[in-house]
Design a protein around this motif. Structure first.
Motif, PDB file in Angstrom:
ATOM      1  N   ASP A  76      86.694 -41.778  30.564  1.00 15.61           N
ATOM      2  CA  ASP A  76      86.163 -43.203  30.844  1.00 15.61           C
ATOM      3  C   ASP A  76      85.529 -44.162  30.185  1.00 15.61           C
ATOM      4  OD1 ASP A  76      85.624 -45.421  32.081  1.00 15.61           O
ATOM      5  OD2 ASP A  76      84.221 -44.191  33.304  1.00 15.61           O
ATOM      6  N   PRO A  77      86.706 -45.176  29.725  1.00 18.67           N
ATOM      7  CA  PRO A  77      86.657 -46.220  28.475  1.00 18.67           C
ATOM      8  C   PRO A  77      85.053 -46.682  28.536  1.00 18.67           C
ATOM      9  CG  PRO A  77      88.156 -46.566  29.703  1.00 18.67           C
ATOM     10  CD  PRO A  77      87.340 -45.355  29.924  1.00 18.67           C
ATOM     11  N   ALA A  78      84.367 -46.629  29.834  1.00 15.60           N
ATOM     12  CA  ALA A  78      83.180 -47.433  30.368  1.00 15.60           C
ATOM     13  C   ALA A  78      82.045 -46.667  29.579  1.00 15.60           C
ATOM     14  CB  ALA A  78      83.882 -48.010  31.663  1.00 15.60           C
ATOM     15  N   SER A  79      82.426 -45.063  28.997  1.00 12.12           N
ATOM     16  CA  SER A  79      81.447 -44.323  28.687  1.00 12.12           C
ATOM     17  C   SER A  79      80.865 -44.656  27.901  1.00 12.12           C
ATOM     18  CB  SER A  79      81.383 -42.858  29.758  1.00 12.12           C
ATOM     19  OG  SER A  79      80.561 -41.734  28.944  1.00 12.12           O
ATOM     20  N   ILE A  80      80.301 -45.824  27.279  1.00  8.52           N
ATOM     21  CA  ILE A  80      79.525 -45.834  26.053  1.00  8.52           C
ATOM     22  C   ILE A  80      78.067 -45.342  26.012  1.00  8.52           C
ATOM     23  CG2 ILE A  80      78.651 -47.637  24.173  1.00  8.52           C
ATOM     24  CD1 ILE A  80      82.233 -48.967  25.755  1.00  8.52           C
ATOM     25  N   PRO A  81      77.216 -44.632  24.403  1.00 17.00           N
ATOM     26  CA  PRO A  81      76.056 -44.330  24.634  1.00 17.00           C
ATOM     27  C   PRO A  81      75.440 -45.786  24.408  1.00 17.00           C
ATOM     28  CG  PRO A  81      77.404 -43.356  22.276  1.00 17.00           C
ATOM     29  CD  PRO A  81      77.773 -44.347  23.543  1.00 17.00           C
ATOM     30  N   ASN A  82      73.879 -45.137  24.755  1.00 21.05           N
ATOM     31  CA  ASN A  82      72.613 -46.647  24.206  1.00 21.05           C
ATOM     32  C   ASN A  82      72.277 -46.344  22.697  1.00 21.05           C
ATOM     33  OD1 ASN A  82      71.256 -48.251  25.344  1.00 21.05           O
ATOM     34  ND2 ASN A  82      69.719 -46.980  25.740  1.00 21.05           N
ATOM     35  N   TYR A  83      73.167 -47.239  21.849  1.00 18.74           N
ATOM     36  CA  TYR A  83      73.114 -47.271  20.917  1.00 18.74           C
ATOM     37  C   TYR A  83      72.074 -48.401  20.293  1.00 18.74           C
ATOM     38  CZ  TYR A  83      78.067 -45.605  20.029  1.00 18.74           C
ATOM     39  OH  TYR A  83      79.252 -44.876  19.853  1.00 18.74           O
ATOM     40  N   SER A  84      71.390 -48.345  19.044  1.00 13.76           N
ATOM     41  CA  SER A  84      70.597 -48.853  18.316  1.00 13.76           C
ATOM     42  C   SER A  84      71.214 -50.418  18.626  1.00 13.76           C
ATOM     43  CB  SER A  84      69.599 -48.612  17.918  1.00 13.76           C
ATOM     44  OG  SER A  84      69.220 -49.631  17.077  1.00 13.76           O
ATOM     45  N   ASP A  85      70.774 -51.337  18.149  1.00 17.08           N
ATOM     46  CA  ASP A  85      71.776 -52.082  17.480  1.00 17.08           C
ATOM     47  C   ASP A  85      72.025 -52.257  16.244  1.00 17.08           C
ATOM     48  OD1 ASP A  85      69.117 -52.721  16.463  1.00 17.08           O
ATOM     49  OD2 ASP A  85      69.178 -54.767  16.354  1.00 17.08           O
ATOM     50  N   LEU A  86      70.866 -51.095  15.241  1.00 18.39           N
ATOM     51  CA  LEU A  86      71.421 -51.429  13.868  1.00 18.39           C
ATOM     52  C   LEU A  86      71.545 -49.183  13.358  1.00 18.39           C
ATOM     53  CD1 LEU A  86      68.414 -52.890  12.035  1.00 18.39           C
ATOM     54  CD2 LEU A  86      70.847 -53.552  11.961  1.00 18.39           C
ATOM     55  N   VAL A  87      72.699 -49.098  14.180  1.00 17.49           N
ATOM     56  CA  VAL A  87      73.082 -47.662  14.851  1.00 17.49           C
ATOM     57  C   VAL A  87      73.709 -47.658  13.146  1.00 17.49           C
ATOM     58  CG1 VAL A  87      74.974 -48.371  16.415  1.00 17.49           C
ATOM     59  CG2 VAL A  87      73.889 -45.340  15.952  1.00 17.49           C
ATOM     60  N   ALA A  88      73.481 -45.734  12.459  1.00 16.69           N
ATOM     61  CA  ALA A  88      74.731 -45.602  11.375  1.00 16.69           C
ATOM     62  C   ALA A  88      74.946 -44.429  11.907  1.00 16.69           C
ATOM     63  CB  ALA A  88      73.503 -45.808  10.521  1.00 16.69           C
ATOM     64  N   ARG A  89      76.449 -44.111  11.229  1.00 20.43           N
ATOM     65  CA  ARG A  89      76.776 -43.236  11.501  1.00 20.43           C
ATOM     66  C   ARG A  89      77.105 -42.423   9.586  1.00 20.43           C
ATOM     67  NH1 ARG A  89      81.009 -43.351  14.520  1.00 20.43           N
ATOM     68  NH2 ARG A  89      82.205 -44.668  12.974  1.00 20.43           N
ATOM     69  N   TRP A  90      76.969 -41.387   9.586  1.00 22.33           N
ATOM     70  CA  TRP A  90      76.703 -40.567   8.061  1.00 22.33           C
ATOM     71  C   TRP A  90      78.070 -39.856   8.072  1.00 22.33           C
ATOM     72  CZ3 TRP A  90      75.935 -42.923   3.940  1.00 22.33           C
ATOM     73  CH2 TRP A  90      75.248 -41.693   2.243  1.00 22.33           C
ATOM     74  N   GLU A  91      79.174 -39.483   7.268  1.00 24.37           N
ATOM     75  CA  GLU A  91      79.497 -38.080   7.609  1.00 24.37           C
ATOM     76  C   GLU A  91      79.919 -37.433   6.167  1.00 24.37           C
ATOM     77  OE1 GLU A  91      82.665 -40.060  11.418  1.00 24.37           O
ATOM     78  OE2 GLU A  91      83.176 -39.805   9.270  1.00 24.37           O
ATOM     79  N   TRP A  92      79.176 -36.305   5.320  1.00 25.96           N
ATOM     80  CA  TRP A  92      79.802 -35.975   5.057  1.00 25.96           C
ATOM     81  C   TRP A  92      81.455 -35.608   3.889  1.00 25.96           C
ATOM     82  CZ3 TRP A  92      75.086 -35.024   1.891  1.00 25.96           C
ATOM     83  CH2 TRP A  92      73.664 -35.983   2.072  1.00 25.96           C
ATOM     84  N   PRO A  93      81.005 -35.397   3.081  1.00 22.11           N
ATOM     85  CA  PRO A  93      82.398 -35.060   2.262  1.00 22.11           C
ATOM     86  C   PRO A  93      82.763 -33.416   2.921  1.00 22.11           C
ATOM     87  CG  PRO A  93      81.054 -36.109   0.466  1.00 22.11           C
ATOM     88  CD  PRO A  93      79.762 -36.295   1.484  1.00 22.11           C
ATOM     89  N   PRO A  94      84.279 -34.307   3.272  1.00 18.78           N
ATOM     90  CA  PRO A  94      84.964 -34.362   2.800  1.00 18.78           C
ATOM     91  C   PRO A  94      84.839 -35.759   3.083  1.00 18.78           C
ATOM     92  CG  PRO A  94      86.504 -33.071   3.894  1.00 18.78           C
ATOM     93  CD  PRO A  94      84.789 -32.839   3.774  1.00 18.78           C
ATOM     94  N   TRP A  95      84.709 -35.958   4.179  1.00 25.22           N
ATOM     95  CA  TRP A  95      84.934 -37.801   4.825  1.00 25.22           C
ATOM     96  C   TRP A  95      84.315 -38.231   4.287  1.00 25.22           C
ATOM     97  CZ3 TRP A  95      88.706 -36.178   8.103  1.00 25.22           C
ATOM     98  CH2 TRP A  95      87.818 -35.216   8.337  1.00 25.22           C
ATOM     99  N   LEU A  96      83.905 -39.830   4.639  1.00 28.72           N
ATOM    100  CA  LEU A  96      84.052 -41.010   3.680  1.00 28.72           C
ATOM    101  C   LEU A  96      82.305 -42.171   3.485  1.00 28.72           C
ATOM    102  CD1 LEU A  96      87.220 -42.664   4.256  1.00 28.72           C
ATOM    103  CD2 LEU A  96      86.512 -40.888   2.256  1.00 28.72           C
ATOM    104  N   LEU A  97      81.117 -40.801   3.908  1.00 31.57           N
ATOM    105  CA  LEU A  97      79.609 -41.311   4.143  1.00 31.57           C
ATOM    106  C   LEU A  97      79.526 -42.327   5.222  1.00 31.57           C
ATOM    107  CD1 LEU A  97      78.907 -40.932   0.031  1.00 31.57           C
ATOM    108  CD2 LEU A  97      79.076 -38.966   1.511  1.00 31.57           C
ATOM    109  N   LEU A  98      79.341 -43.210   4.572  1.00 31.57           N
ATOM    110  CA  LEU A  98      78.535 -44.257   5.735  1.00 31.57           C
ATOM    111  C   LEU A  98      80.056 -45.061   6.282  1.00 31.57           C
ATOM    112  CD1 LEU A  98      76.310 -45.781   7.484  1.00 31.57           C
ATOM    113  CD2 LEU A  98      76.778 -47.147   5.364  1.00 31.57           C
ATOM    114  N   THR A  99      80.263 -44.581   7.846  1.00 27.09           N
ATOM    115  CA  THR A  99      81.116 -44.532   7.885  1.00 27.09           C
ATOM    116  C   THR A  99      81.504 -45.721   9.243  1.00 27.09           C
ATOM    117  OG1 THR A  99      81.509 -42.650   9.698  1.00 27.09           O
ATOM    118  CG2 THR A  99      82.360 -42.497   7.679  1.00 27.09           C
ATOM    119  N   GLY A 100      80.031 -46.391   9.821  1.00 23.32           N
ATOM    120  CA  GLY A 100      80.132 -46.580  10.694  1.00 23.32           C
ATOM    121  C   GLY A 100      78.121 -47.595  10.888  1.00 23.32           C
TER     122      GLY A 100
END
Length: 255
Positions: A76-100
Motif C-alpha cells: 500500500d503506497p499509504a504505508s509510510i513509517p513514522n519518520y523523525s524530521d531529521l531521519v538519516a539513512r546510512w548504507e555501508w559499502p559497496p553502497w553509497l553511505l549517506l543515502t537519505g
C-alpha cells in the motif's frame, strides 16, 4: 537508497567530476576504541543506547515493515513509517553511505523509485530488541535483475519515530556481525547508529554542526564522515556515486 543509487547511476551525467566535497579523511581523527554504550546521557549529544523502548515490540517491527513497504510496489503506497524530521539513512559499502537525510527526502525518493526502478520486498524477517537499534531485519529485495539480500537496522526516539536507518549487504564479508551472531547483539558490532551524538536525546535529533558532533568527529572517523556528508548530503552523495565502481550495485546484491 539502494534502488535510487542504481537509477541515478544511469541518469546522472559524467559532469559530476566538477563536484568537490569533504570526507572523513579531511578530519584525520586519532586512533580510538569504539564504545557503543550510552554516552552523555541526559544531554543533547546523548547516543542512542541511552534510550529504552517506549513502544511495543510489534510497533517497532511494524515500523520497519512500513519502511520496506515504501520500497515495495506491491504494498500500500499509504504505508509510510513514522519518520523523525531529521531521519538519516546510512548504507555501508559497496553502497553509497549517506543515502537519505530528512523525512521529506526519504518519502520523495521512495515515491520516485516506485516509478523508475520498481522493486518488491517479498522476504522479510524482523525482530525487536530491548536496546538500540530497536528493530533489525533481514530482507530480500527483488529487482528485474535479480534478488538483493540486505540486513537493516532501525533506531527510534522516545516518541517512536525512526531516526536512523543503517544497512549492509547480507553477503559474506559484508555483514557487520559474526556468523554466529545472527541479530548483531555482540557489544563490538561496528554499527554507526550507536556512536552518532544526538540519537539518544529524547527527540533523537542530530546536529551536524553541534559541539557534541564536533567532539565526536575528532575521535571517530566514521562519525566524522557521517557529519561531513550530513552537512552537504546531496553533493557528497553524488560524489560517492561518481567514485563508486560501475558494478557496485551488482556487488552489493551478489549478482
Amino acid at each position: 537508497m539502494i534502488g535510487f543509487a542504481r537509477f541515478l547511476s544511469f541518469v546522472v551525467p559524467t559532469t559530476l567530476g566538477a563536484i568537490g566535497c569533504s570526507s572523513a579523511s579531511d578530519h584525520d581523527p586519532s586512533p580510538y576504541e569504539i564504545d557503543h554504550s550510552c554516552q552523555d546521557d541526559g544531554t543533547d549529544g546523548a547516543t542512542s543506547r541511552c534510550l529504552r523502548p517506549t513502544q511495543s515490540s510489534d510497533y517497532y517491527v511494524g515500523q520497519a515493515n512500513k519502511y520496506f513497504d515504501t520500497l515495495d510496489v506491491n504494498a500500500d503506497p499509504a504505508s509510510i513509517p513514522n519518520y523523525s524530521d531529521l531521519v538519516a539513512r546510512w548504507e555501508w559499502p559497496p553502497w553509497l553511505l549517506l543515502t537519505g537525510y530528512t523525512r521529506e527526502s526519504m518519502i520523495e525518493t521512495s515515491e520516485i523509485l516506485r516509478d523508475v526502478d520498481p522493486s518488491t520486498v517479498p522476504e522479510r524477517d524482523c525482530e525487536a530488541f530491548p536496546e538500540q537499534p530497536f528493530a533489525r531485519c533481514y530482507v530480500v529485495f527483488e529487482y528485474e535483475g535479480g534478488a538483493c539480500p540486505i540486513y537493516e537496522e532501525f533506531t527510534f526516539n522516545e516518541a517512536g519515530e525512526t531516526t536512523f536507518i543503517e544497512a549492509w549487504s547480507d553477503l559474506d564479508g559484508l555483514r557487520p556481525m559474526a556468523d554466529v551472531d545472527r541479530w548483531a547483539t555482540a557489544p563490538d558490532v561496528p554499527r554507526l547508529s550507536t556512536r552518532v551524538p544526538g540519537l539518544g536525546n529524547d527527540q533523537g535529533r542530530i546536529d551536524p554542526d553541534g559541539t557534541w558532533m564536533r567532539e565526536a568527529e575528532r575521535r571517530d572517523a566514521d562519525v566524522a564522515d557521517f557529519a561531513a556528508r550530513a552537512r552537504d548530503p546531496w553533493d557528497t552523495w553524488l560524489e560517492a556515486l561518481k567514485e563508486a565502481p560501475a558494478d557496485f550495485f551488482a556487488r552489493g546484491c551478489g549478482w
